[in-house]
Scaffold this active site. Structure first.
Site, PDB file in Angstrom:
ATOM      1  N   ASP A  10      60.154  76.793  41.689  1.00 49.88           N
ATOM      2  CA  ASP A  10      59.848  77.192  40.318  1.00 49.88           C
ATOM      3  C   ASP A  10      61.018  76.803  39.421  1.00 49.88           C
ATOM      4  OD1 ASP A  10      58.493  78.204  38.188  1.00 49.88           O
ATOM      5  OD2 ASP A  10      58.547  80.294  38.833  1.00 49.88           O
ATOM      6  N   SER A  11      60.756  76.781  38.131  1.00 50.31           N
ATOM      7  CA  SER A  11      61.750  76.286  37.174  1.00 50.31           C
ATOM      8  C   SER A  11      62.750  77.341  36.740  1.00 50.31           C
ATOM      9  CB  SER A  11      61.030  75.766  35.928  1.00 50.31           C
ATOM     10  OG  SER A  11      60.339  76.836  35.287  1.00 50.31           O
ATOM     11  N   GLY A  12      62.418  78.604  36.952  1.00 50.92           N
ATOM     12  CA  GLY A  12      63.248  79.693  36.456  1.00 50.92           C
ATOM     13  C   GLY A  12      62.627  80.424  35.283  1.00 50.92           C
ATOM     14  N   GLY A  13      61.510  79.906  34.771  1.00 48.23           N
ATOM     15  CA  GLY A  13      60.864  80.540  33.617  1.00 48.23           C
ATOM     16  C   GLY A  13      60.434  81.968  33.891  1.00 48.23           C
ATOM     17  N   PHE A  14      59.762  82.187  35.033  1.00 51.84           N
ATOM     18  CA  PHE A  14      59.319  83.542  35.359  1.00 51.84           C
ATOM     19  C   PHE A  14      60.500  84.440  35.698  1.00 51.84           C
ATOM     20  CE2 PHE A  14      57.978  86.875  38.268  1.00 51.84           C
ATOM     21  CZ  PHE A  14      56.946  87.452  37.545  1.00 51.84           C
ATOM     22  N   ASP A  64      59.512  76.681  31.376  1.00 49.45           N
ATOM     23  CA  ASP A  64      58.615  77.219  30.355  1.00 49.45           C
ATOM     24  C   ASP A  64      59.057  78.612  29.957  1.00 49.45           C
ATOM     25  OD1 ASP A  64      57.976  78.362  32.863  1.00 49.45           O
ATOM     26  OD2 ASP A  64      55.999  78.939  32.137  1.00 49.45           O
ATOM     27  N   GLN A 106      50.475  77.560  29.103  1.00 52.73           N
ATOM     28  CA  GLN A 106      50.598  78.951  28.690  1.00 52.73           C
ATOM     29  C   GLN A 106      49.529  79.245  27.617  1.00 52.73           C
ATOM     30  OE1 GLN A 106      52.325  81.376  29.933  1.00 52.73           O
ATOM     31  NE2 GLN A 106      53.880  80.380  31.196  1.00 52.73           N
ATOM     32  N   GLY A 133      51.699  82.410  33.018  1.00 50.25           N
ATOM     33  CA  GLY A 133      51.442  83.601  32.221  1.00 50.25           C
ATOM     34  C   GLY A 133      50.434  84.546  32.830  1.00 50.25           C
ATOM     35  N   ASP A 183      50.571  80.716  44.597  1.00 46.34           N
ATOM     36  CA  ASP A 183      51.812  81.212  45.200  1.00 46.34           C
ATOM     37  C   ASP A 183      51.972  82.672  44.826  1.00 46.34           C
ATOM     38  OD1 ASP A 183      54.647  81.633  43.455  1.00 46.34           O
ATOM     39  OD2 ASP A 183      52.941  80.817  42.351  1.00 46.34           O
ATOM     40  N   CYS A 221      43.258  86.474  64.741  1.00 45.19           N
ATOM     41  CA  CYS A 221      44.368  85.684  64.190  1.00 45.19           C
ATOM     42  C   CYS A 221      45.130  84.969  65.302  1.00 45.19           C
ATOM     43  CB  CYS A 221      45.316  86.597  63.409  1.00 45.19           C
ATOM     44  SG  CYS A 221      46.692  85.721  62.633  1.00 45.19           S
ATOM     45  N   CYS A 226      50.288  88.215  66.253  1.00 44.75           N
ATOM     46  CA  CYS A 226      49.050  88.684  66.877  1.00 44.75           C
ATOM     47  C   CYS A 226      48.922  88.220  68.323  1.00 44.75           C
ATOM     48  CB  CYS A 226      47.851  88.211  66.066  1.00 44.75           C
ATOM     49  SG  CYS A 226      47.759  88.954  64.422  1.00 44.75           S
ATOM     50  N   HIS A 252      52.410  86.977  59.724  1.00 41.88           N
ATOM     51  CA  HIS A 252      50.965  87.227  59.860  1.00 41.88           C
ATOM     52  C   HIS A 252      50.257  87.139  58.511  1.00 41.88           C
ATOM     53  CE1 HIS A 252      47.094  88.979  60.696  1.00 41.88           C
ATOM     54  NE2 HIS A 252      47.319  89.796  59.678  1.00 41.88           N
TER      55      HIS A 252
END
Length: 294
Positions: A10-14, A64, A106, A133, A183, A221, A226, A252
């Site tokens: 990720d870019s760091g925006g969040f 962003d 956005q 967003g 993600d 699974c 498992c 898991h």
């Protein structure tokens, strides 16, 4: 990391959004402070791309602004315009030809801004497109509307990525609307507290009922947890705060979500996706008031 699989950064925006009390957004970038020692930091679109170029991830994100929810139309419009300018600056700075750079759309809950942001971002011709967003405090119906307002304006021949979404119900709804990638921290976050996603529904392994349960966590699974450990042993690990327990449940949950998307893909190819989605809604109780989404 020694991970022989595709890696996305990720870019760091969040992350800047999550430090809202410590940040200051300007046209040049974002000033904030190190949450550990208080050092002043400044992140620009160019710096974000440079860091990701150096890391060498396979897929990287434009820098962003991720506005808080709710926001006014006026604020969101100005934010979208800034994100578009930052996207172009980041694209100009991108220098690693072995990486795919995604643009981020956005616009909050406003359909006109979602369309505008999508169209302008697509004009820049990125390798893929992210819907940003989301999962910032809005309800599920609002989030689903954000997807619906954006998807029609993104090309079908490039990946469409819904950021920060990882519950079963939201993944299936996203797929039904045309999302290709997701993600989320959810599978590892809930694993740390003893919660597992299984084909039988949600399980809290901390519950007393699993104290002498020597069956697999999820009989359907094929993950290492498992195949090699019992519910009783996993409960023992989690109750005693052993790191191995959190790691096994994380593995898991990740395998469960990957398998979920594989089954969804098979259902799409077989023309049975709606039936598959309805069955999962029933199994997890989404049609009976399960609001957690897993």
């Amino acid at each position: 990391m020694n991970v022989k699989r595709p890696i996305l950064t990720d870019s760091g925006g969040f992350q800047v959004f999550s430090l809202s009390a410590m940040r200051k957004i300007t046209e040049e970038g974002v000033a904030f402070r190190n949450h550990l020692n208080g050092d002043a930091l400044f992140l620009t679109p160019e710096k974000s791309i440079q860091i990701q170029n150096d890391l060498g991830a396979d897929i990287i994100m434009s820098f962003d602004e991720c506005p808080a929810y709710p926001a006014t139309h006026e604020y969101m419009k100005n934010s979208v315009e800034r994100t578009l300018r930052w996207a172009q600056r980041g694209k100009d700075a991108h220098s690693n030809p072995n990486q795919a750079l995604f643009g981020i759309v956005q616009g909050g809950e406003f359909a006109d801004l979602r369309e505008y942001s999508a169209r302008k971002t697509v004009e820049m011709d990125f390798d893929g497109y992210s819907i940003g967003g989301t999962s910032v405090g809005e309800s599920k119906p609002v989030m689903y509307k954000m997807i619906k307002d954006t998807i029609p304006f993104l090309p079908e021949d490039k990946p469409r990525y819904l950021m920060g979404v990882g519950t079963v119900d939201a993944i299936l709804e996203g797929i039904s609307q045309g999302i290709d990638m997701f993600d989320c921290v959810l599978p590892t976050r809930i694993a740390r507290h003893g919660t597992a996603m299984t084909t039988l529904g949600r399980i809290n392994i901390r519950n007393q009922q699993y104290d002498r349960d020597f069956t697999p966590l999820d009989p359907g699974c094929d993950c290492i947890a498992c195949k090699n450990y019992s519910r009783a042993y996993l409960r023992h690990l989690i109750k005693n705060k052993e790191g191995l327990g959190m790691r096994l449940l994380s593995i898991h949950n990740l395998r469960f979500l990957i398998r979920l998307t594989q089954l969804a893909q098979e259902a799409i190819e077989n023309g049975t996706f709606k039936t598959f989605k309805d069955d999962m809604d029933e199994k997890f109780g989404f049609n009976k008031g399960n609001t957690k989404g897993y």
